[in-house]
Structures are given as structure tokens and as C-alpha cells.
Design a protein around this motif. Structure first.
Motif, PDB file in Angstrom:
ATOM      1  N   ASN A   1     -16.106  -2.102  -7.550  1.00  0.00           N
ATOM      2  CA  ASN A   1     -14.649  -2.194  -7.406  1.00  0.00           C
ATOM      3  C   ASN A   1     -14.005  -2.315  -8.782  1.00  0.00           C
ATOM      4  O   ASN A   1     -14.614  -2.836  -9.729  1.00  0.00           O
ATOM      5  CB  ASN A   1     -14.250  -3.418  -6.578  1.00  0.00           C
TER       6      ASN A   1
ATOM      7  N   LYS B   1       0.875  -1.181   0.000  1.00  0.00           N
ATOM      8  CA  LYS B   1       0.000   0.000   0.000  1.00  0.00           C
ATOM      9  C   LYS B   1       0.905   1.222   0.000  1.00  0.00           C
ATOM     10  O   LYS B   1       1.705   1.409   0.923  1.00  0.00           O
ATOM     11  CB  LYS B   1      -0.925  -0.014   1.211  1.00  0.00           C
TER      12      LYS B   1
ATOM     13  N   HIS C   1      -3.243   0.551  -4.043  1.00  0.00           N
ATOM     14  CA  HIS C   1      -3.155  -0.857  -3.624  1.00  0.00           C
ATOM     15  C   HIS C   1      -2.497  -1.682  -4.728  1.00  0.00           C
ATOM     16  O   HIS C   1      -3.059  -1.825  -5.818  1.00  0.00           O
ATOM     17  CB  HIS C   1      -4.552  -1.428  -3.377  1.00  0.00           C
TER      18      HIS C   1
ATOM     19  N   LYS D   1     -17.295  -1.433   0.177  1.00  0.00           N
ATOM     20  CA  LYS D   1     -18.354  -0.515  -0.279  1.00  0.00           C
ATOM     21  C   LYS D   1     -18.394  -0.430  -1.801  1.00  0.00           C
ATOM     22  O   LYS D   1     -19.129   0.383  -2.374  1.00  0.00           O
ATOM     23  CB  LYS D   1     -18.092   0.891   0.297  1.00  0.00           C
TER      24      LYS D   1
ATOM     25  N   GLU E   1     -15.873   0.579  -3.620  1.00  0.00           N
ATOM     26  CA  GLU E   1     -15.171   1.805  -4.016  1.00  0.00           C
ATOM     27  C   GLU E   1     -13.658   1.597  -4.110  1.00  0.00           C
ATOM     28  O   GLU E   1     -12.884   2.548  -4.081  1.00  0.00           O
ATOM     29  CB  GLU E   1     -15.463   2.914  -2.995  1.00  0.00           C
ATOM     30  N   GLY E   2     -13.245   0.343  -4.188  1.00  0.00           N
ATOM     31  CA  GLY E   2     -11.802   0.055  -4.174  1.00  0.00           C
ATOM     32  C   GLY E   2     -11.207  -0.105  -5.557  1.00  0.00           C
ATOM     33  O   GLY E   2     -11.901  -0.426  -6.528  1.00  0.00           O
ATOM     34  N   GLU E   3      -9.917   0.127  -5.615  1.00  0.00           N
ATOM     35  CA  GLU E   3      -9.190   0.006  -6.887  1.00  0.00           C
ATOM     36  C   GLU E   3      -7.898  -0.766  -6.605  1.00  0.00           C
ATOM     37  O   GLU E   3      -7.037  -0.263  -5.873  1.00  0.00           O
ATOM     38  CB  GLU E   3      -8.862   1.409  -7.385  1.00  0.00           C
TER      39      GLU E   3
ATOM     40  N   LYS F   1     -17.440  -7.735  -5.825  1.00  0.00           N
ATOM     41  CA  LYS F   1     -18.233  -6.582  -5.392  1.00  0.00           C
ATOM     42  C   LYS F   1     -18.346  -5.559  -6.518  1.00  0.00           C
ATOM     43  O   LYS F   1     -17.327  -4.999  -6.962  1.00  0.00           O
ATOM     44  CB  LYS F   1     -17.552  -5.962  -4.161  1.00  0.00           C
TER      45      LYS F   1
ATOM     46  N   GLY G   1      -2.109   5.049  -0.382  1.00  0.00           N
ATOM     47  CA  GLY G   1      -3.484   4.849  -0.860  1.00  0.00           C
ATOM     48  C   GLY G   1      -3.610   4.033  -2.136  1.00  0.00           C
ATOM     49  O   GLY G   1      -4.720   3.671  -2.518  1.00  0.00           O
TER      50      GLY G   1
ATOM     51  N   HIS H   1     -12.557  -2.300   4.261  1.00  0.00           N
ATOM     52  CA  HIS H   1     -12.346  -0.892   3.951  1.00  0.00           C
ATOM     53  C   HIS H   1     -13.120  -0.542   2.663  1.00  0.00           C
ATOM     54  O   HIS H   1     -14.183  -1.072   2.445  1.00  0.00           O
ATOM     55  CB  HIS H   1     -10.846  -0.604   3.876  1.00  0.00           C
ATOM     56  N   GLU H   2     -12.551   0.299   1.803  1.00  0.00           N
ATOM     57  CA  GLU H   2     -13.343   0.801   0.664  1.00  0.00           C
ATOM     58  C   GLU H   2     -13.808  -0.292  -0.302  1.00  0.00           C
ATOM     59  O   GLU H   2     -14.814  -0.127  -0.990  1.00  0.00           O
ATOM     60  CB  GLU H   2     -12.603   1.926  -0.085  1.00  0.00           C
ATOM     61  N   PHE H   3     -13.095  -1.406  -0.351  1.00  0.00           N
ATOM     62  CA  PHE H   3     -13.500  -2.485  -1.256  1.00  0.00           C
ATOM     63  C   PHE H   3     -14.855  -3.090  -0.832  1.00  0.00           C
ATOM     64  O   PHE H   3     -15.604  -3.588  -1.652  1.00  0.00           O
ATOM     65  CB  PHE H   3     -12.430  -3.572  -1.321  1.00  0.00           C
TER      66      PHE H   3
END
Ligand SMILES: [Zn+2]
Ligand SMILES: [Zn+2]
Length: 324
Positions: free
Chosen positions: A135, A76, A81, A104, A106-108, A132, A79, A100-102
Motif C-alpha cells: 500500500n 472517494k 482515496h 491486497k 494495492e491501495g493508494e 500492509k 477511485g 477492498h484493494e488495501f
């Protein structure tokens, strides 16, 4: 001011074995338990708190196993990944990311594959963030037909969910040999290693720090030019993750299997001025004790052969985290 933000790099290991996931032999559990109980005999462990304290103060090699899962390393960087290989270790990494954001959508994530031998891709169908919607997962590799290689292991003969049904946006980026790419200010270059079918190491450079991930490679039958190329690829790395699957005896027996030894790792790390050398891709048949012995032999070799060189040498262990 440009680049005023300090580099925040977290490196963690989720799969460190080579070839196939391997759980410890039951006698290894007994041996660990025996040593722990012997150590606690003289302590006054009168309540839960003192037991917990006792456990948290035990050395890592005493209380944990080196690792059962195949290749997966996570970086990481402020921010961004980056995941190096999708062996079985990526399953638990995915569970962590989903908190975490994944979780929701909202992950990358950016997954760089060294090659597509099964131990390096087998975890992908179990990578929760890929299911998800929302993502974005980008898979990079140098081998031709990358998408086919990954989707193929999810054909219905092998797995119930196809790649296209996974939910997240999954893209593939075909890299050229030795191409340098820029990902959010992170420079990533690849180098072909010496492995049946080819494997590509990655070097990640970010704000003066560098991590080299070079797994699945044999260095015995290479010429001086090639050796020099590798030394340059590893040069000055803060961390070098090095395939040390075999003992020297076994590397002679298993010539051309495409793996190397911890001693070769020390030689390269010294020549390339590496700061921290980590042995990786542990043989599935090696016990923890054997791996600790390999580590000790390498440390002794470094001390006698290269007295004045300062270099940290460790085993890559599942759960190990390094901040850079
Ligand atoms: Zn492998
Ligand atoms: Zn391989």
C-alpha cells in the motif's frame, strides 16, 4: 471526449468530535432506549423481520449517536482515496478500506492533515492499511516538520510500533500556504485558519463539485480582509464542513481557544452561497440532545435572519454518507 466520465464523489464521516474521543453518558443510552421502546409500543412487532424493519425506519437521531470518534472525513472521487485528518475515526475507515484493494496491498491513500493537534492524528497508528506492504500512503500538510510530528507519536515512549516499521510505503508532502495541487485531476487548495499553532482548511474541487473542510478555526477576532478571504475560500461550495464546537455562551467564555459556533457557520455559508453546511468538531462534553438543540437553533436563526436563502444545514454524524 475529454472528461466524459461523470464525477462520482462519495463523502463519508468517520470521526466528527473535537478534542478527544468521547462515548455517551450511560443516561444517554437509557434515554435513547426509552424513546425507541415508547415508539414501538403501538407496533405489532411479531417476528424478526418486523423488528428489523422497525429499526431501519427509525430516524437516525433516534437510533444512533452523533459520534464518538475524533476528526476523520473520507472522500472517494472516481477511485482516488482522500482522507481529511487522521483522528480516531480513521481506525474504522481503515477496516473498511482493508476489505477492498488495501487488503491486497494495492491501495493508494492521500491523507491531508489540517494540523497535528492530537485529536487530528491520534488514529494514524491504528490505520490498518499503513501496516500492509504494497500500500502507498501519502500524508500532506502545511506545517513544517510534518514527518517528525507524525513519527514522534509512535516513539517507543508512546506506542510500540514505529512509523518506519509499519509496512506500507509512507511518504510526506510538505505543502506551501495556499498552494493548489492537482491530484488525478482533483484540485486541492489550502487556507490558513485562525487556530492556536495554525490549522489549514482544504478545498477539494472536482468536475464542478466542491467540498470545503474547515475545522479548528475561530472567526471572532479577525479583520474584514481575513473574513473576505474565508468567504472566497468557502464560495459556492456544495458542502462546507465547519467547526461549530461551541455554543455562543461558551465561545465567549473560551475566547482564543480557536473554535467557532454554528451561528457563525450560518453567516459564512449564506455569504459564500454554500449549498450544504455541516457542523463538525462537536465538543466532547456535549450530549446528543445538546447537539440537536444547536442544530435547531441554527436552522431557526437561518429562517429568521436569511428568509430567502436556500441552504441545507446538518450535523456531521459518524456514518453519514453524501453522494455528490
Ligand atoms: Zn481539533
Ligand atoms: Zn486543534
Amino acid at each position: 471526449m475529454l472528461n466524459a466520465r461523470p464525477a462520482k464523489i462519495k463523502l463519508s464521516f468517520w470521526g466528527v468530535r473535537g478534542s478527544i474521543p468521547s462515548s455517551p453518558d450511560p443516561s444517554e443510552y437509557d434515554a435513547k432506549l426509552f424513546n425507541i421502546l415508547k415508539t414501538c409500543q403501538l407496533r405489532n412487532l411479531k417476528d424478526d423481520k418486523s423488528v428489523k424493519n422497525f429499526i431501519s425506519n427509525l430516524p437516525v437521531e433516534m437510533k444512533r449517536f452523533v459520534g464518538t470518534n475524533t476528526s476523520c472525513v473520507y472522500l472517494k472521487l472516481n477511485g482516488t482515496h482522500i482522507i481529511l485528518d487522521a483522528g480516531s475515526g480513521i481506525r474504522r475507515l481503515g477496516e473498511m478500506l482493508m476489505k477492498h484493494e488495501f487488503g491486497k496491498g494495492e491501495g493508494e491513500a492521500h491523507i491531508f492533515l489540517t494540523h497535528t493537534h492530537w485529536d487530528h492524528i491520534m488514529g494514524f497508528p491504528f490505520f490498518a492499511p499503513a501496516y500492509k506492504s504494497g500500500n502507498s500512503i501519502t500524508i500532506y500538510g502545511v506545517h513544517k516538520g510534518l514527518e517528525h510530528r507524525i513519527s514522534n507519536q509512535q516513539e517507543d515512549e508512546y506506542y510500540p510500533v514505529s512509523l518506519s516499521a509499519m509496512g506500507a510505503i509512507i511518504d510526506f508532502i510538505q505543502l506551501r500556504k495556499e498552494e493548489a495541487i492537482d491530484l488525478n485531476g482533483i484540485k486541492i487548495t489550502n487556507q490558513m485558519l485562525n487556530h492556536p499553532g495554525g490549522s489549514f482548511g482544504y478545498r477539494v474541487d472536482y468536475r464542478g463539485k466542491s467540498i470545503v473542510y474547515a475545522t479548528d478555526s475561530e472567526y471572532k477576532n479577525i479583520d474584514d480582509d481575513r473574513r473576505q478571504t474565508y468567504i472566497e475560500f468557502f464560495n459556492g461550495a456544495d458542502v462546507l464542513i465547519f467547526d461549530a464546537q461551541f455554543t455562543i455562551d461558551e465561545s465567549i467564555e473560551k475566547e482564543n481557544w480557536g473554535h467557532s459556533t454554528s451561528i457563525q457557520g450560518v453567516d459564512f455559508a449564506v455569504k459564500a452561497n454554500v449549498k450544504h453546511l455541516l457542523f463538525f468538531h462537536h465538543d466532547p462534553s456535549y450530549s446528543d440532545q445538546k447537539l440537536e438543540n444547536i442544530l435547531q437553533d441554527a436552522v431557526t436563526y437561518k429562517k429568521t435572519r436569511y428568509k430567502n436563502k436556500k441552504i441545507k444545514i446538518s450535523l456531521a454524524r459518524e456514518g453519514l454518507e453524501i453522494a455528490l
